[in-house]
Scaffold this active site. Sequence first.
Site, PDB file in Angstrom:
ATOM      1  CG  HIS A 149      -1.456   6.054  -2.655  1.00  0.00           C
ATOM      2  ND1 HIS A 149      -2.619   5.831  -3.357  1.00  0.00           N
ATOM      3  CD2 HIS A 149      -1.706   5.658  -1.377  1.00  0.00           C
ATOM      4  CE1 HIS A 149      -3.533   5.329  -2.538  1.00  0.00           C
ATOM      5  NE2 HIS A 149      -3.010   5.207  -1.335  1.00  0.00           N
ATOM      6  CG  HIS A 164      -1.931   1.067   1.276  1.00  0.00           C
ATOM      7  ND1 HIS A 164      -3.080   0.986   2.053  1.00  0.00           N
ATOM      8  CD2 HIS A 164      -1.982   2.281   0.673  1.00  0.00           C
ATOM      9  CE1 HIS A 164      -3.771   2.106   1.921  1.00  0.00           C
ATOM     10  NE2 HIS A 164      -3.121   2.928   1.099  1.00  0.00           N
ATOM     11  CG  ASP A 185      -0.042   8.917   0.287  1.00  0.00           C
ATOM     12  OD1 ASP A 185       0.009   8.839  -0.955  1.00  0.00           O
ATOM     13  OD2 ASP A 185      -1.046   8.589   0.951  1.00  0.00           O
ATOM     14  CG  HIS A 192      -7.718   3.346  -0.222  1.00  0.00           C
ATOM     15  ND1 HIS A 192      -7.039   2.740  -1.237  1.00  0.00           N
ATOM     16  CD2 HIS A 192      -6.818   4.159   0.402  1.00  0.00           C
ATOM     17  CE1 HIS A 192      -5.779   3.154  -1.226  1.00  0.00           C
ATOM     18  NE2 HIS A 192      -5.612   4.016  -0.246  1.00  0.00           N
ATOM     19  CD  GLU A 238      -7.470   6.702   4.501  1.00  0.00           C
ATOM     20  OE1 GLU A 238      -8.042   6.628   3.391  1.00  0.00           O
ATOM     21  OE2 GLU A 238      -6.372   7.303   4.665  1.00  0.00           O
TER      22      GLU A 238
HETATM   23  N1  ADE Z   1      -4.595   8.636  -2.120  1.00  0.00           N
HETATM   24  C1  ADE Z   1      -3.354   8.722  -1.636  1.00  0.00           C
HETATM   25  N2  ADE Z   1      -3.340   8.383  -0.347  1.00  0.00           N
HETATM   26  C2  ADE Z   1      -4.613   8.069   0.001  1.00  0.00           C
HETATM   27  C3  ADE Z   1      -5.234   7.637   1.193  1.00  0.00           C
HETATM   28  N3  ADE Z   1      -4.565   7.465   2.325  1.00  0.00           N
HETATM   29  N4  ADE Z   1      -6.564   7.432   1.173  1.00  0.00           N
HETATM   30  C4  ADE Z   1      -7.253   7.618   0.048  1.00  0.00           C
HETATM   31  N5  ADE Z   1      -6.716   8.012  -1.101  1.00  0.00           N
HETATM   32  C5  ADE Z   1      -5.395   8.236  -1.124  1.00  0.00           C
HETATM   33 ZN    ZN Z   2      -3.768   4.742   0.506  1.00  0.00          ZN
END
Ligand code: ADE
Ligand code: ZN
Length: 343
Positions: A23, A21, A283, A201, A204
């Site tokens: 991005h 996971h 990220d 996703h 979250e």
């Molecule tokens: N795009 C990049 N990071 C993300 C995240 N944590 N949740 C949803 N979309 C994303």
């Molecule tokens: Zn993510």
Amino acid sequence: MTIAPHRLPELLQAMPKAELHIHIEGSLEPELIFALAQRNGVALSYPSVEALRAAYAFTDLQTFLDIYYAGASVLLKEEDFHDMAWAYLTKAAAENVLHTELFFDPQTHTDRGVPFEVVIKGLDRACRRAKAELGVSATLIMCFLRHLSEEAALKTLEEALPWRDLIVGVGLDSSERGHPPEKFAQVFARCRELGLHVVAHAGEEGPPAYIISALDVLKVERIDHGVRCVEDTALVQRLVKEAMPLTVCPLSNVKLCVFSTLDQHNLKSMLEMGLKVTINSDDPAYFGGYLNQNYLETFAALSLDATAAYTLARNSFEASFASNEDKAGWIAKLDKTFERFAA
Ligand code: ADE
Ligand code: ZN
């Protein structure tokens, strides 16, 4: 597992692991954003690297996404996509990441006029180079932006078809609240028909109901994040029974205020419930650390031990979309590392 506690940080860094996971646009460091902006003549709304970094004070997912999409605006050429992914992959190699499945957001680029081909060719070249030069296995998962329409996702899938063999699966990301998984039922059905792996996703910021519809409607093979599953006991039981992998991102969750501090994170209790948890960075350029930093800080904050380290690393390989042969090879290396530390 008898491994001296003082050796745990060293073990966490040395152990082979997978990252499922990440991005790739979220690995764009401020320094690279500024370098690419200059290379491409793109104007930024921040005067310096320091000023940009100082803006990384998020209150929720949306406040992050606004800055994240602005950062991605410097990516224009195939070389830019290659350089971004290569920077991440060299860091991953140094952290003993043997396999990684990179999320990318084509719509963030195609909507700015960057051809799909430019994005995929640059990323794919970095992945091939990682295998050849670093011994890191890297594959690509194309994410649909859930704040956009399903029609837009279907159009993106059409654009991806000539490059289908360069993509291992599809995902669903961006603003979760108000954009439930079922909004993308048709496009995910089409992706499954094409033999693509599917993840999303869910849970979250969104409610447990989004995890349930990701499973039932999108028929996902992994849930990205999923930390809010604990609010629904029946759902937890189902996730345990199905051994459904959850790609949890502890530092991300704190930065985006899903948990107030890392010691409040529910990762340890999720493991204790028998959920198939993995640790990931999400990220890393925005959330204060790459994969090993996530392991180190989470283990310290939650007093996790070597048994948890083994479970998490093994889960990361088992939950990947790699071949059974590759998984077995990586797990054998993991076992060897633990034997070495136990000796
Ligand atoms: N795009 C990049 N990071 C993300 C995240 N944590 N949740 C949803 N979309 C994303
Ligand atoms: Zn993510």
